[in-house]
Design a protein around this motif. Structure first.
Motif, short mmCIF file in Angstrom:
data_model
loop_
_atom_site.label_atom_id
_atom_site.label_comp_id
_atom_site.label_asym_id
_atom_site.label_seq_id
_atom_site.Cartn_x
_atom_site.Cartn_y
_atom_site.Cartn_z
N ILE A 108 -11.77 -11.79 1.43
CA ILE A 108 -10.33 -11.64 1.57
C ILE A 108 -9.96 -10.23 1.15
N GLY A 159 -2.37 -12.88 0.43
CA GLY A 159 -3.80 -12.91 0.15
C GLY A 159 -4.15 -13.99 -0.85
N HIS A 177 -4.06 -17.35 0.91
CA HIS A 177 -5.28 -17.58 1.70
C HIS A 177 -6.47 -17.90 0.79
N LEU A 178 -6.55 -17.24 -0.35
CA LEU A 178 -7.64 -17.51 -1.29
C LEU A 178 -7.59 -18.96 -1.76
N VAL A 197 -13.33 -10.88 -2.88
CA VAL A 197 -12.05 -10.23 -2.60
C VAL A 197 -12.23 -8.72 -2.68
N ILE A 241 -10.69 -12.30 5.98
CA ILE A 241 -9.25 -12.43 6.14
C ILE A 241 -8.62 -11.13 5.68
#
Length: 339
Positions: free
Chosen positions: A7, A14, A17-18, A32, A67
């Motif tokens: 990510i 963010g 999404h995580l 990340v 992502i």
């Protein structure tokens, strides 16, 4: 072999999404990439297994997919590096802050047969999907006009961060009403395709401390189907609104994106009826469904719901609107591959 995911950036989207990725892939290794963070290496975010501060280190992690949730102005640079490394990706909307340079990224992804999806999650809302189905099947006849509206007060959008520091408020990061509220442009493109020309007016009308447009009105003209679509976007409304009215030769369809409601007026009977659709239990469901779809596409190789060509076209409409505002004129839209 355990899947690995990356990510890019841990702003509010963010982090969402995580959290959702950890739910959908509980056994995966999640890294990340924090390119512009002041966090220390010991400050590992909850849900992540490892973090990086340089993209080369993240690429050596060899993620199954990535992502990209960084500011729009960084999307092209980050996504190009990921594409060259053969990594499928979900890019947060908008695709970038302009169409410039996206052709090469798209061609790289096609050459490598990579899934490249852009995250316009309203396409996963059942009531909007049903509106599209009804229009496509002629429930209100031929659509002649459309009026879409979205508005939300920027200072309350992300209450944990001063609005002046958000992406939405800064031109250098790809902010402004046109890019940040481009969902409306995307779903009208999803339903009607690429317009012939765009005309727009807008700018900075409020006292908000921002250097981007806070209100825009744009018209999309479709020559082939003789349809005119008006879109109002603003960062000013204290009462959040999202709605669209579709005016057809045989009736009218009204979608309320806040109430998650769809109503149809039938001209023959002169009556309104409520169209029943699956209700979205909460806003995060759209993000989960969107992410699940992306992960399924990566696993199966299927084409994503919002591919790079479509996302480019949406951004081409934004670029045309900006050119119209600057030149006080109507601007022809040049979509992907149309020069």
């Amino acid at each position: 072999m355990v899947d690995r995911y990356l990510i890019v950036s841990l702003g509010s989207i963010g982090r969402r999404h995580l959290k959702n990725l950890r739910i959908l892939r509980p056994e995966a290794e999640i890294g990340v990439l924090r390119l512009h963070s002041s966090a220390r290496e010991t400050d590992l975010p909850e849900g992540a297994d490892i973090q990086f501060f340089k993209i080369d280190d993240a690429l050596r992690f060899s993620p199954t997919a990535a992502i990209v949730a960084s500011p729009a102005s960084t999307h092209l640079t980050v996504a190009s590096s990921l594409a060259k490394a053969g990594i499928p990706m979900l890019i947060e909307k908008p695709f970038s802050d302009s169409c410039t340079g996206l052709d090469e990224l798209i061609e790289t992804a096609k050459a490598r047969q990579l899934v490249l999806m852009v995250a316009y999650n309203l396409r996963f809302l059942p009531s909007l999907g049903e509106a599209r189905r009804l229009i496509k099947t002629g429930a209100i006849g031929r659509v002649l006009g459309v009026r879409a509206e979205v508005g939300q007060y920027l200072p309350t959008w992300r209450p944990t961060v001063p609005y002046q520091r958000t992406v939405s408020a800064q031109r250098a990061m790809g902010g402004g009403a046109l890019l940040e509220l481009s969902h409306e442009i995307d779903y009208l493109y999803w339903i009607f395709g690429l317009p012939t020309r765009v005309s727009a007016v807008g700018g900075h009308y409020s006292d908000l401390e921002i250097d981007v447009e806070d209100m825009v009105s744009l018209c999309l003209e479709y020559d082939q189907s003789r349809c005119l679509a008006h879109i109002h976007l603003d960062l000013l409304q204290r009462s959040t609104t999202r709605s669209c009215k579709f005016i057809g030769t045989e009736g009218t369809l009204v979608w309320d994106g806040i109430a998650d409601r769809l109503d149809l007026f039938d001209a023959a009977s002169g009556t309104w009826q409520r169209i029943e659709t699956d209700l979205c239990p909460d806003r995060n469901t759209l993000y989960v469904d969107e992410l699940r779809h992306f992960l399924d596409c990566v696993s199966t190789g299927c084409a994503p719901a919002i591919g790079a060509d479509a996302a480019y076209d949406v951004l081409a409409i934004v670029d045309a609107a900006k050119a119209s505002m600057s030149g006080n004129c109507s601007v022809m839209v040049k979509g992907y591959g149309k020069y």
